[in-house]
Design a protein around this motif. Structure first.
Motif, mmCIF file in Angstrom:
data_model
loop_
_atom_site.group_PDB
_atom_site.id
_atom_site.type_symbol
_atom_site.label_atom_id
_atom_site.label_comp_id
_atom_site.label_asym_id
_atom_site.label_seq_id
_atom_site.Cartn_x
_atom_site.Cartn_y
_atom_site.Cartn_z
ATOM 1 N N VAL A 1 0.850 -1.184 0.000
ATOM 2 C CA VAL A 1 0.000 0.000 0.000
ATOM 3 C C VAL A 1 0.887 1.236 0.000
ATOM 4 O O VAL A 1 1.733 1.389 0.892
ATOM 5 N N ASN A 2 0.728 2.071 -1.002
ATOM 6 C CA ASN A 2 1.480 3.322 -1.060
ATOM 7 C C ASN A 2 2.986 3.076 -0.960
ATOM 8 O O ASN A 2 3.724 3.851 -0.349
ATOM 9 N N GLY A 3 3.449 1.978 -1.571
ATOM 10 C CA GLY A 3 4.879 1.656 -1.567
ATOM 11 C C GLY A 3 5.364 0.913 -0.343
ATOM 12 O O GLY A 3 6.535 0.509 -0.270
ATOM 13 N N ILE B 1 -3.318 5.459 6.551
ATOM 14 C CA ILE B 1 -3.083 6.419 5.470
ATOM 15 C C ILE B 1 -4.201 7.461 5.488
ATOM 16 O O ILE B 1 -5.373 7.116 5.665
ATOM 17 N N TRP B 2 -3.821 8.736 5.360
ATOM 18 C CA TRP B 2 -4.805 9.820 5.365
ATOM 19 C C TRP B 2 -4.287 10.978 4.530
ATOM 20 O O TRP B 2 -3.181 10.925 3.984
ATOM 21 N N GLU B 3 -5.103 12.016 4.413
ATOM 22 C CA GLU B 3 -4.822 13.154 3.535
ATOM 23 C C GLU B 3 -4.652 12.688 2.090
ATOM 24 O O GLU B 3 -3.725 13.093 1.375
ATOM 25 N N THR B 4 -5.561 11.831 1.666
ATOM 26 C CA THR B 4 -5.618 11.361 0.289
ATOM 27 C C THR B 4 -7.059 10.996 -0.036
ATOM 28 O O THR B 4 -7.852 10.725 0.869
ATOM 29 N N ASP B 5 -7.404 11.013 -1.317
ATOM 30 C CA ASP B 5 -8.750 10.629 -1.743
ATOM 31 C C ASP B 5 -8.831 9.170 -2.159
ATOM 32 O O ASP B 5 -9.917 8.590 -2.214
ATOM 33 N N SER B 6 -7.662 8.572 -2.485
ATOM 34 C CA SER B 6 -7.644 7.186 -2.944
ATOM 35 C C SER B 6 -6.237 6.626 -2.812
ATOM 36 O O SER B 6 -5.266 7.375 -2.664
ATOM 37 N N PHE B 7 -6.137 5.311 -2.891
ATOM 38 C CA PHE B 7 -4.836 4.647 -2.883
ATOM 39 C C PHE B 7 -5.008 3.247 -3.455
ATOM 40 O O PHE B 7 -6.129 2.729 -3.542
ATOM 41 N N GLU B 8 -3.892 2.636 -3.837
ATOM 42 C CA GLU B 8 -3.923 1.295 -4.408
ATOM 43 C C GLU B 8 -3.483 0.254 -3.379
ATOM 44 O O GLU B 8 -2.580 0.506 -2.567
ATOM 45 N N VAL B 9 -4.128 -0.895 -3.443
ATOM 46 C CA VAL B 9 -3.727 -2.059 -2.659
ATOM 47 C C VAL B 9 -3.330 -3.152 -3.641
ATOM 48 O O VAL B 9 -4.119 -3.523 -4.511
ATOM 49 N N LYS B 10 -2.106 -3.651 -3.484
ATOM 50 C CA LYS B 10 -1.614 -4.736 -4.353
ATOM 51 C C LYS B 10 -1.278 -5.951 -3.503
ATOM 52 O O LYS B 10 -0.620 -5.820 -2.466
ATOM 53 N N ALA B 11 -1.735 -7.108 -3.923
ATOM 54 C CA ALA B 11 -1.423 -8.351 -3.221
ATOM 55 C C ALA B 11 -0.070 -8.875 -3.694
ATOM 56 O O ALA B 11 0.108 -9.189 -4.878
ATOM 57 N N ILE B 12 0.890 -8.964 -2.788
ATOM 58 C CA ILE B 12 2.201 -9.545 -3.098
ATOM 59 C C ILE B 12 2.095 -11.063 -3.119
ATOM 60 O O ILE B 12 2.766 -11.751 -3.873
ATOM 61 N N SER B 13 1.243 -11.587 -2.234
ATOM 62 C CA SER B 13 0.896 -13.006 -2.221
ATOM 63 C C SER B 13 -0.619 -13.088 -2.055
ATOM 64 O O SER B 13 -1.287 -12.059 -1.936
ATOM 65 N N ASP B 14 -1.176 -14.295 -2.041
ATOM 66 C CA ASP B 14 -2.583 -14.404 -1.664
ATOM 67 C C ASP B 14 -2.730 -13.780 -0.283
ATOM 68 O O ASP B 14 -1.953 -14.096 0.637
ATOM 69 N N ALA B 15 -3.691 -12.879 -0.115
ATOM 70 C CA ALA B 15 -3.749 -12.091 1.116
ATOM 71 C C ALA B 15 -5.186 -11.813 1.533
ATOM 72 O O ALA B 15 -6.092 -11.737 0.701
ATOM 73 N N GLU B 16 -5.365 -11.667 2.846
ATOM 74 C CA GLU B 16 -6.637 -11.239 3.426
ATOM 75 C C GLU B 16 -6.354 -10.058 4.343
ATOM 76 O O GLU B 16 -5.376 -10.063 5.094
ATOM 77 N N PHE B 17 -7.229 -9.053 4.310
ATOM 78 C CA PHE B 17 -6.983 -7.848 5.102
ATOM 79 C C PHE B 17 -8.301 -7.153 5.408
ATOM 80 O O PHE B 17 -9.307 -7.335 4.726
ATOM 81 N N LEU B 18 -8.261 -6.349 6.494
ATOM 82 C CA LEU B 18 -9.400 -5.547 6.911
ATOM 83 C C LEU B 18 -9.041 -4.082 6.749
ATOM 84 O O LEU B 18 -7.976 -3.643 7.192
ATOM 85 N N MET B 19 -9.936 -3.315 6.112
ATOM 86 C CA MET B 19 -9.732 -1.887 5.902
ATOM 87 C C MET B 19 -10.792 -1.126 6.688
ATOM 88 O O MET B 19 -11.981 -1.365 6.548
ATOM 89 N N MET B 20 -10.335 -0.194 7.528
ATOM 90 C CA MET B 20 -11.233 0.552 8.408
ATOM 91 C C MET B 20 -11.116 2.044 8.092
ATOM 92 O O MET B 20 -10.129 2.684 8.469
ATOM 93 N N GLU B 21 -12.088 2.593 7.387
ATOM 94 C CA GLU B 21 -12.115 4.019 7.080
ATOM 95 C C GLU B 21 -12.845 4.754 8.182
ATOM 96 O O GLU B 21 -13.996 4.428 8.500
#
Length: 238
Positions: free
Chosen positions: A200-202, A213-233
């Motif tokens: 995420v963001n490098g 991550i904040w002070e942004t309108d969007s960002f990319e998430v890339k899976a390096i391996s098969d992955a599971e994650f929770l995102m809390m805005e």
């Protein structure tokens, strides 16, 4: 430019009570770190393991939105609102503590441990009538998408709470990249990796790492391996 913070898994607070092992991303009980009190409205993110047949005795809460997400096993819940329920992996439970509640949680399996995330958010309304909700999450096996499981809106997918917050679960196959667009200006997103590796963001994040991550309108998430994650805005100011 986006602002970020990284919380590697091995920097979390740890409490080992024998029957409970708790890994704490933010200051909680005996763990205090002045630089890790909260992330905006996100106050608590505990990664808990409860021994078979053990649990939390009756205790109070007020004016907090409390979310439980079982990862393995089952939890038996009882509260002062008259609710008795079992929550298990694939479900989500939410309580608006409001003017005050008492509740208890026990591992419903006498032999095997239960693992769950305990999350607290500051509410946007104080002293509401306490409420409880529990649902079976739909589409949680859907891959390569952000699957919404919580929002401020009762009509949306997932549960709702008294806060302008949106939670999404992601299960990405290796090399999948998706753009997340924030719902509200001034929000931030705290990402917690359940399994695998993402970028995420490098920043490369591994299992149980946290990233804000904040002070942004969007960002990319890339899976390096098969992955599971929770995102809390969540709102960064509230």
């Amino acid at each position: 430019m986006a602002q970020t913070v990284v919380h590697k898994a091995n920097t979390r607070g740890v409490a080992d009570h024998g029957w409970l092992k708790s890994y704490q991303s933010f200051s909680f009980a005996g763990y205090y770190n002045p630089e890790r009190i909260n992330f905006g409205a996100l106050r608590v993110l505990n990664d808990d393991i409860v021994t078979g047949g053990m649990g939390f005795g009756e205790h109070p809460h007020d004016n907090m939105e409390i979310i439980s997400i079982p990862l393995e096993g089952e939890l038996q819940h009882k509260d002062s609102m008259g609710n008795t329920a079992t929550i298990k992996a694939g479900e989500i439970q939410v309580m608006s503590a409001g003017t005050g509640i008492y509740h208890s949680e026990y591992n419903a399996d006498a032999k095997n441990p239960a693992k769950f995330l305990q999350i607290w958010l500051f509410p946007n309304k104080r002293n509401v009538t306490p409420r409880y909700d529990q649902i079976l999450l739909n589409d949680t096996d859907k891959r390569d998408e952000f699957v919404q499981i919580l929002s401020p809106n009762a009509a949306d997918a997932g549960v709702w709470i008294y806060q302008d917050a949106w939670f999404n679960l992601g299960k990405f196959n290796t090399d999948v990249t998706k753009t997340y667009n924030l719902n509200k200006k001034g929000d931030g997103v705290y990402i917690f990796v359940l399994k695998g590796e993402i970028e995420v963001n490098g920043q490369i994040l591994a299992t149980r790492d946290g990233f804000g991550i904040w002070e942004t309108d969007s960002f990319e998430v890339k899976a390096i391996s098969d992955a599971e994650f929770l995102m809390m805005e969540v709102p960064m100011e509230f």
